[in-house]
Design an enzyme around this catalytic site. Structure first.
Site, PDB file in Angstrom:
ATOM      1  N   THR A 225      42.265  42.506  37.798  1.00 42.16           N
ATOM      2  CA  THR A 225      41.369  41.381  37.505  1.00 42.16           C
ATOM      3  C   THR A 225      40.012  41.920  37.066  1.00 42.16           C
ATOM      4  OG1 THR A 225      40.745  41.260  39.853  1.00 42.16           O
ATOM      5  CG2 THR A 225      42.489  39.780  39.107  1.00 42.16           C
ATOM      6  N   ARG A 227      38.941  44.837  34.063  1.00 43.15           N
ATOM      7  CA  ARG A 227      38.815  44.903  32.614  1.00 43.15           C
ATOM      8  C   ARG A 227      40.120  45.423  32.011  1.00 43.15           C
ATOM      9  NH1 ARG A 227      35.440  41.734  33.206  1.00 43.15           N
ATOM     10  NH2 ARG A 227      33.222  41.811  32.621  1.00 43.15           N
ATOM     11  N   GLU A 256      42.341  42.355  24.529  1.00 39.37           N
ATOM     12  CA  GLU A 256      41.326  41.304  24.407  1.00 39.37           C
ATOM     13  C   GLU A 256      40.209  41.723  23.459  1.00 39.37           C
ATOM     14  OE1 GLU A 256      39.977  38.996  28.060  1.00 39.37           O
ATOM     15  OE2 GLU A 256      41.020  40.691  28.961  1.00 39.37           O
ATOM     16  N   HIS A 285      42.181  35.840  31.588  1.00 43.80           N
ATOM     17  CA  HIS A 285      40.831  36.246  31.997  1.00 43.80           C
ATOM     18  C   HIS A 285      40.100  35.090  32.693  1.00 43.80           C
ATOM     19  CE1 HIS A 285      37.553  39.404  31.007  1.00 43.80           C
ATOM     20  NE2 HIS A 285      37.185  38.700  32.068  1.00 43.80           N
TER      21      HIS A 285
END
Length: 310
Positions: A225, A227, A256, A285
């Protein structure tokens, strides 16, 4: 002071800035180059992750006194250069740490008990009890990498379980009553679950690779949780296929975009595997993205700016 807001946030942020006598200005659409042309007019900037505040941007911001980053990390800001120019940096990890802790625990319990797999199957009319037999968290060793705001919040959520919680951090002396700090060798020897709570830095980029995964003495459950770029997705898939990784909960992905608002256009082969794997849980995210955290993040920024300038 004149404050430029580059992303939408909770309205209390602008309301309380106005009460402090600040002037609020909004620009949520102009390209970065257009913002750079007028940034010299402002004393403060409030941003989430819309674009990077790099050296060129900061050089043009000749009157800039502070940057408010409504989130936990500062990777979209040239921190060293900003500090060199005397710009005050305010991030808000305190604002969404509880949300991240709850989301992390939820992902872990869902994975171990196959809740998503069972849910999808029952919706399709499949009733497979044995195929959805779960694994209990009690008796496991939970390893937390990065024991700051987020790591500590997750450890607090584990207090009701009969588990051993250990943490590894490059900073010494961060362990507390909720997690015992250990060296990397003990961490890799004991951990059944590995949860990442590190910022994105040069040392954490691609940190979870094949060497990292294979160094663990036992197969692990992996939760990220933090990066996305901390995990090499192809190596994670290898670990899932080999059984070294029992399951993975990923709120963030290597692919991402920097703004975190969009994913990628092409679908890499490794991601296609993650989408189909029944022992993988994916969320967009949102670990720190609750109704409550939106307000707390904004309030944290106001409090820090007020403490520094009022």
């Amino acid at each position: 002071m004149k404050i430029l807001h580059l992303d939408t946030n909770h309205p209390l942020l602008m309301d309380q800035f106005a009460e402090l006598g600040f002037e609020n200005f909004e620009d949520y659409a102009s390209p970065k180059k257009e913002i750079e042309k007028k940034i010299h007019l402002y004393d403060g900037v409030v941003i989430r992750s819309r674009f990077t505040l790099d050296q060129e941007f900061l050089d043009r911001a000749t009157n800039l006194k502070f940057i408010g980053r409504v989130g936990a990390g500062l990777e979209n800001i040239d921190v060293r250069y900003a500090k060199k120019k005397g710009v005050f940096l305010a991030s808000a990890p305190e604002g969404n740490r509880n949300a991240v802790g709850e989301h992390t625990l939820g992902m872990l319990l869902s994975l171990m008990n196959k809740l998503n797999k069972a849910h999808r199957e029952v919706r399709k009319g499949k009733w497979d009890r044995e195929g959805n037999r779960g694994v209990e968290l009690d008796g496991k060793t939970i390893g937390i990498i990065g024991y700051g705001n987020m790591g500590k919040a997750f450890a607090r959520k584990l207090k009701g379980f009969e588990v051993e919680v250990i943490c590894f951090d490059i900073i010494g002396g961060v362990g507390d009553e909720n997690a015992r700090q250990v060296g990397i060798m003990e961490f890799q020897q004991k951990s059944d679950v590995v949860s990442l709570h590190v910022p994105q830095t040069e040392s954490t980029l691609n940190m979870v690779n094949s060497n990292f995964i294979n160094a663990f003495h036992k197969p692990i459950w992996l939760i990220n949780t933090a990066r996305g770029k901390c995990v090499v997705t192809e190596d994670l898939v290898k670990g899932l296929k080999s059984g070294k990784v029992l399951g993975a909960g990923l709120d963030v992905l290597e692919y991402e975009k920097k703004s975190f608002e969009n994913m990628f256009l092409q679908k890499p082969k490794a991601f296609k595997y993650l989408r189909k794997a029944t022992n993988v849980m994916l969320t967009p995210h949102v670990a720190g993205w609750t109704i409550e955290s939106k307000e707390k993040l904004a309030q944290t920024i106001v409090d820090k700016i007020q403490g520094q300038f009022c």
